[in-house]
Design a protein around this motif. Structure first.
Motif, PDB file in Angstrom:
ATOM      1  N   ILE A   4       0.842  -1.203   0.000  1.00  0.00           N
ATOM      2  CA  ILE A   4       0.000   0.000   0.000  1.00  0.00           C
ATOM      3  C   ILE A   4       0.876   1.252   0.000  1.00  0.00           C
ATOM      4  O   ILE A   4       0.645   2.203  -0.744  1.00  0.00           O
ATOM      5  N   ASP A   5       1.914   1.257   0.877  1.00  0.00           N
ATOM      6  CA  ASP A   5       2.830   2.399   0.929  1.00  0.00           C
ATOM      7  C   ASP A   5       3.526   2.596  -0.403  1.00  0.00           C
ATOM      8  O   ASP A   5       3.718   3.722  -0.862  1.00  0.00           O
ATOM      9  N   ALA A  10       4.336   5.565  -5.413  1.00  0.00           N
ATOM     10  CA  ALA A  10       4.379   5.562  -6.871  1.00  0.00           C
ATOM     11  C   ALA A  10       3.370   6.544  -7.439  1.00  0.00           C
ATOM     12  O   ALA A  10       3.652   7.259  -8.415  1.00  0.00           O
ATOM     13  N   SER A  11       2.186   6.603  -6.838  1.00  0.00           N
ATOM     14  CA  SER A  11       1.161   7.537  -7.297  1.00  0.00           C
ATOM     15  C   SER A  11       1.611   8.983  -7.115  1.00  0.00           C
ATOM     16  O   SER A  11       1.422   9.828  -7.987  1.00  0.00           O
ATOM     17  N   VAL A  15       2.315  11.885 -10.000  1.00  0.00           N
ATOM     18  CA  VAL A  15       1.703  13.216  -9.993  1.00  0.00           C
ATOM     19  C   VAL A  15       2.784  14.295 -10.097  1.00  0.00           C
ATOM     20  O   VAL A  15       2.658  15.276 -10.844  1.00  0.00           O
ATOM     21  N   ALA A  16       3.880  14.101  -9.326  1.00  0.00           N
ATOM     22  CA  ALA A  16       4.973  15.070  -9.362  1.00  0.00           C
ATOM     23  C   ALA A  16       5.596  15.131 -10.748  1.00  0.00           C
ATOM     24  O   ALA A  16       5.885  16.220 -11.273  1.00  0.00           O
TER      25      ALA A  16
END
Length: 203
Positions: A4-5, A10-11, A15-16
């Protein structure tokens, strides 16, 4: 790192990356990356700072001067340094001999001088260490040990009491690990205080 972390990281990175790539010029993208790195470093310098110097502030508290590290772990000397102060707590010096064979004991000398205030006890203690017991340098811990030996009421702020003794011109109190007598302090002990016991007998 849990799955989950990892997915959240990664998400966030995606976005960055999308945000950075939205700018058409590479020079602007580089500046944004550098700004992100600086922001990250500022959030992590508290525990990752390079210790440059240990010292003592004007109140006798222990200080540690630190400076942030760069991404490679080297001190960033151009960056603002941080100081942390730790309140000085006096401690007994258990190695002191307050009853030397070749000099009057601390208690005997204090009885001769008849000190009336904490500042006078401080002066008498430092005088005894240096002039009678021939112990030098004198530290704040040694004066504290003398106070305990003489059953003197302890001040709430021990270092401040020593500083006030210095402000009277009796001692040099700038370094709590190297307290010194001044000429005025020596004269006050020898010309004033040591005569008090004789005055009591005459009365």
């Amino acid at each position: 790192m849990s799955e989950i972390d990892f997915q959240e990281l990664a998400s966030a990175l995606k976005v960055a990356a999308d945000t950075i790539n939205a700018f058409p010029h590479e020079s602007v993208q580089i500046k944004i990356v550098e700004a992100l790195i600086r922001a990250y470093e500022n959030d992590h310098t508290e525990d990752e700072s390079a210790i440059l110097e240990h010292g003592v502030d004007g109140d006798g508290n222990e200080t540690v001067t630190t400076v942030p590290k760069d991404i490679n772990g080297a001190p960033q000397l151009g960056r603002q340094t941080k100081k942390r102060s730790t309140k000085y707590v006096p401690a007994l010096d258990k190695d002191l001999n307050l009853h030397p064979d070749d000099a009057p004991s601390l208690k005997e000398f204090a009885q001769e001088c008849q000190p009336k205030t904490q500042n006078e006890y401080c002066l008498v203690s430092i005088y005894w260490f240096i002039e009678k017991a021939h112990i030098d340098p004198v530290t704040a811990d040694m004066v504290y040990t003398a106070f305990r030996n003489l059953n003197v009421s302890l001040p709430a702020d021990f270092i401040n009491m020593i500083a006030k003794t210095g402000s009277k011109g009796w001692i040099h109190s700038g370094e709590r690990t190297n307290l010194k007598l001044s000429t005025n302090g020596i004269n006050f002990v020898e010309r004033e205080m040591t005569k008090r016991s004789a005055e009591v007998v005459d009365e």
